[in-house]
Design a protein around this motif. Sequence first.
Motif, PDB file in Angstrom:
ATOM      1  N   VAL A 168     -21.422 -28.552  27.992  1.00 18.98           N
ATOM      2  CA  VAL A 168     -20.197 -28.094  27.666  1.00 18.98           C
ATOM      3  C   VAL A 168     -20.464 -26.880  26.665  1.00 18.98           C
ATOM      4  CG1 VAL A 168     -18.201 -28.906  26.267  1.00 18.98           C
ATOM      5  CG2 VAL A 168     -19.256 -30.566  27.894  1.00 18.98           C
ATOM      6  N   LEU A 169     -21.417 -27.200  25.634  1.00 22.66           N
ATOM      7  CA  LEU A 169     -21.659 -25.995  24.789  1.00 22.66           C
ATOM      8  C   LEU A 169     -22.490 -24.928  25.362  1.00 22.66           C
ATOM      9  CD1 LEU A 169     -23.663 -28.299  21.945  1.00 22.66           C
ATOM     10  CD2 LEU A 169     -21.238 -27.485  21.788  1.00 22.66           C
ATOM     11  N   SER A 183     -18.003 -23.641  35.363  1.00 21.20           N
ATOM     12  CA  SER A 183     -17.547 -24.620  36.204  1.00 21.20           C
ATOM     13  C   SER A 183     -17.176 -26.111  35.580  1.00 21.20           C
ATOM     14  CB  SER A 183     -18.608 -24.911  37.278  1.00 21.20           C
ATOM     15  OG  SER A 183     -19.720 -25.329  36.681  1.00 21.20           O
ATOM     16  N   ASN A 184     -17.578 -26.273  34.132  1.00 21.80           N
ATOM     17  CA  ASN A 184     -17.346 -27.392  33.518  1.00 21.80           C
ATOM     18  C   ASN A 184     -15.997 -27.942  33.233  1.00 21.80           C
ATOM     19  OD1 ASN A 184     -17.658 -29.033  30.930  1.00 21.80           O
ATOM     20  ND2 ASN A 184     -19.764 -28.877  31.667  1.00 21.80           N
ATOM     21  N   VAL A 185     -15.563 -28.946  33.569  1.00 27.01           N
ATOM     22  CA  VAL A 185     -14.221 -29.214  33.286  1.00 27.01           C
ATOM     23  C   VAL A 185     -13.936 -29.510  31.813  1.00 27.01           C
ATOM     24  CG1 VAL A 185     -12.058 -30.469  34.051  1.00 27.01           C
ATOM     25  CG2 VAL A 185     -14.124 -30.009  35.810  1.00 27.01           C
ATOM     26  N   TYR A 186     -14.649 -30.450  31.286  1.00 29.73           N
ATOM     27  CA  TYR A 186     -14.669 -30.885  29.998  1.00 29.73           C
ATOM     28  C   TYR A 186     -14.458 -29.563  28.968  1.00 29.73           C
ATOM     29  CZ  TYR A 186     -15.384 -33.453  25.716  1.00 29.73           C
ATOM     30  OH  TYR A 186     -15.428 -34.121  24.469  1.00 29.73           O
ATOM     31  N   GLY A 188     -13.385 -26.638  29.749  1.00 27.89           N
ATOM     32  CA  GLY A 188     -12.017 -26.086  30.224  1.00 27.89           C
ATOM     33  C   GLY A 188     -11.035 -26.726  29.343  1.00 27.89           C
ATOM     34  N   HIS A 189     -10.977 -28.144  29.433  1.00 31.94           N
ATOM     35  CA  HIS A 189      -9.868 -28.973  28.814  1.00 31.94           C
ATOM     36  C   HIS A 189     -10.048 -28.957  27.224  1.00 31.94           C
ATOM     37  CE1 HIS A 189      -7.067 -32.174  27.596  1.00 31.94           C
ATOM     38  NE2 HIS A 189      -8.191 -32.980  27.588  1.00 31.94           N
ATOM     39  N   ILE A 193     -11.285 -23.064  28.176  1.00 29.74           N
ATOM     40  CA  ILE A 193     -12.021 -21.860  29.207  1.00 29.74           C
ATOM     41  C   ILE A 193     -11.579 -21.972  30.643  1.00 29.74           C
ATOM     42  CG2 ILE A 193     -14.417 -21.659  29.863  1.00 29.74           C
ATOM     43  CD1 ILE A 193     -15.400 -22.835  27.200  1.00 29.74           C
ATOM     44  N   ILE A 195     -11.681 -22.315  34.456  1.00 30.43           N
ATOM     45  CA  ILE A 195     -12.787 -23.306  35.056  1.00 30.43           C
ATOM     46  C   ILE A 195     -12.635 -22.803  36.514  1.00 30.43           C
ATOM     47  CG2 ILE A 195     -13.088 -25.072  33.432  1.00 30.43           C
ATOM     48  CD1 ILE A 195     -11.194 -26.875  35.054  1.00 30.43           C
ATOM     49  N   TYR A 196     -13.488 -22.886  37.151  1.00 32.91           N
ATOM     50  CA  TYR A 196     -13.802 -22.426  38.608  1.00 32.91           C
ATOM     51  C   TYR A 196     -14.643 -23.415  39.226  1.00 32.91           C
ATOM     52  CZ  TYR A 196     -12.098 -17.895  36.590  1.00 32.91           C
ATOM     53  OH  TYR A 196     -11.495 -17.071  35.924  1.00 32.91           O
TER      54      TYR A 196
END
Lengths: 447, 447
Positions: A168-169, A183-186, A188-189, A193, A195-196
């Motif tokens: 995440v960091l 690609s990291n969903v967390y 993004g939330h 950020i 996300i792809y």
Amino acid sequence: MNNSALLTDLYQLTMMAGYYENNLNETATFELFVRNYPKNRNYLIFAGLEQILDYILNLKFTEDELKYLRNHPVFKDVKDDFFNYLKDFKFTGDIWAMPEGTIFFPNEPVMRITAPIVQAQLLETYILSMFNFQTMIATKASRVTTASQGRQIIEFGSRRAHGPEAGVLAARASCIGGCIGSSNVYAGHKFGIPIYGTMAHSWIMAFDNEEEAFEKYHKLYPDNTILLVDTYNTIEGIKKATRISPKIKGIRLDSGDFYNLSIEARKILDDAGMQNTIIVASGDLNEYKIKDLIEREAPIDVFGVGTELVISADAPSLGGLYKLVEIEKDSKVIPKAKFSQNKNTYPGKKQVWRFLDKNKLIKDVIANEEESYPQQNAIPLLSLIVKEGKLLFALPDINQIKQHCLNNLSILDKQSLDLKNPTCTKVEISENLENKHNQIKDNLCNT
Amino acid sequence: MNNSALLTDLYQLTMMAGYYENNLNETATFELFVRNYPKNRNYLIFAGLEQILDYILNLKFTEDELKYLRNHPVFKDVKDDFFNYLKDFKFTGDIWAMPEGTIFFPNEPVMRITAPIVQAQLLETYILSMFNFQTMIATKASRVTTASQGRQIIEFGSRRAHGPEAGVLAARASCIGGCIGSSNVYAGHKFGIPIYGTMAHSWIMAFDNEEEAFEKYHKLYPDNTILLVDTYNTIEGIKKATRISPKIKGIRLDSGDFYNLSIEARKILDDAGMQNTIIVASGDLNEYKIKDLIEREAPIDVFGVGTELVISADAPSLGGLYKLVEIEKDSKVIPKAKFSQNKNTYPGKKQVWRFLDKNKLIKDVIANEEESYPQQNAIPLLSLIVKEGKLLFALPDINQIKQHCLNNLSILDKQSLDLKNPTCTKVEISENLENKHNQIKDNLCNT
């Protein structure tokens, strides 16, 4: 993120108890800096401040944690008073810092904390681990995005990061350093950020054949179909992709020789009238490989960069330091410095001045706090952001930090951004600061 | 640790929605393994299982997280049904795994997950990041502790780990790999890891002089005084330490030439009648430097190892993979494999058999699940630990895992543990498994 006050080294707590028991809780100033350039680096991007402030301003000890400490044998001679103090722990000091996304250089303090020493001491481990990691990744991301010359870079490395939080960091720091997203969903939330994602080999393998896997995906995600073409045979995979729909957004190459495959893929796609279908490449990429592919004009539009980015593979650790530079005793300010072999520090509260000419960086000067160069087109990089434990401003969001970083990069000349033979920025120690340093050394040697 | 279901890559969620919408939620089996040895390694130690199981068995999507996903443009054509399914998400599958602390080799599955594919797919990113990191660190720690030949190793690296959580995980994995403990307090509290610490340069610098700093510390921690002697001048620091009390536990060297300094320190301490005062060394250490110091008989009792251990500096990433190996369709089991260039996988559920002779490892055989070698003194390494979403046993604590790891290391011959010219353990693919692999490849090429 976890804000437990126990995210620290034991000696911070034993020293805290020592200061407390000896009534030595004077106001101290610690500064955060890096002593040398990591391998292959000639600038660094400050990142991690938001998480550091969140930790400092919210940390507290739970009853459970205090019980654990109280019962630890090392504390057996420490009185209960100290643990009662910890129960009500609250940071009450001042913090000066550069904005996140600022370019900085060795020996420049990026953060300065002034607080009762019991408070300031506790923070060291967390500050360093957060600063070291995010700064290292933001800097690596900046190198990768510079190498890509405008092609888009997406951070794809969560699975190879050093644990889930590091993923995440790394996503956050990569974004600051120039990636378009992760690609990291967390991430993004939590941080907003972008996300792809595309699809994995398991998607292809879950169907009876590759074509069916492609079709089913396109049906559900008609505007977001990027097909992974290398599960069985890459060229056959690309040909199958052209038969799915001319409207697919892209294909992804994940193995093999990216140069030759991308040339061939572009031809197959163009011949099928799919000039707008993009080519994504992923797999063991780094700034050097991307630079090479772009110089050879490989028709790759987007690079997914994983492992090498999220572990900063060529320089996988950053040696940030958090050092005592000043202590106030009986209303007297005593500057402090360390003179171990190759590990000396400069004493006293400092400011960093950046000298610009026509928006280009001329040099930085590390000076005593009270020095000033406003008439010379120089700007001070550290500003007060926490006063007596209170945050003075709303922190910028990720897009603002990223923009600040881009603006900062633009003041470097082109040769400073070269991957192989970069020039280094001039960083001076002000005469006053050098004098102060020598004076302390002399005093120490004469006692 | 954070158990958010969003600690994953976006494509896991888009694929999940795809399986769900296409009524493809068949039972699938994924296996976790490493394809090649990382640099300088000839064995690996499995670590991270406890955190992986905690994640799998407790993960859920919060309303807030579901809202974020539902509103993401990529999901615009996905029906609400899928998000309602996520609201009640619960892992209902079976998990086979090696015990944590088990030695394993490339291509051997260390974990096997059989569950509806929508569930099994989601887990990949978290499993890999936790497995890759902890396994890498446990393996590095094992190398460092092997090199130390019985001298104690303490993990001191939180500040250089890749973020605060990585520091905690590194402490845990280092302990599994043989360290006696860590400086990380959170790891001590959470996992029962012994925690250690000395003092920082800031403690020395906070006092008017070094002697006062030493005295005050000894007064508060009479049984736990380890004095940091290199703040100003190491030899003078050691001499001062002898004047504090003959009862101090030790001194710590943190810079300079450890070999010469430790010889000189031992002499100064012995001459002062302090034969029991230990010498701790810390600062940029790794297995090679420790081996060298011990071979030259440097009188160092304890090594504090930081950066190089917590980032596994010579091999800072591990390429663990989580691959689909089987799918059950209409009550038929369909083995799956991948044949990309240099990236092929073996199909079907597997078991790893370990062949021992007089408690020494002869070879491992990777076989189909249904194969069996019990009569040949071979033991199966994977066992069922989660059945239909329920944990079957209490997990071992950190000391049990560490002991299991020690027992495992004892089956390797001495040459396998050599840092420079190690022998590699023989790992065979069973004839049945090889046949199955070739058969699938033939079928695929003929369609």
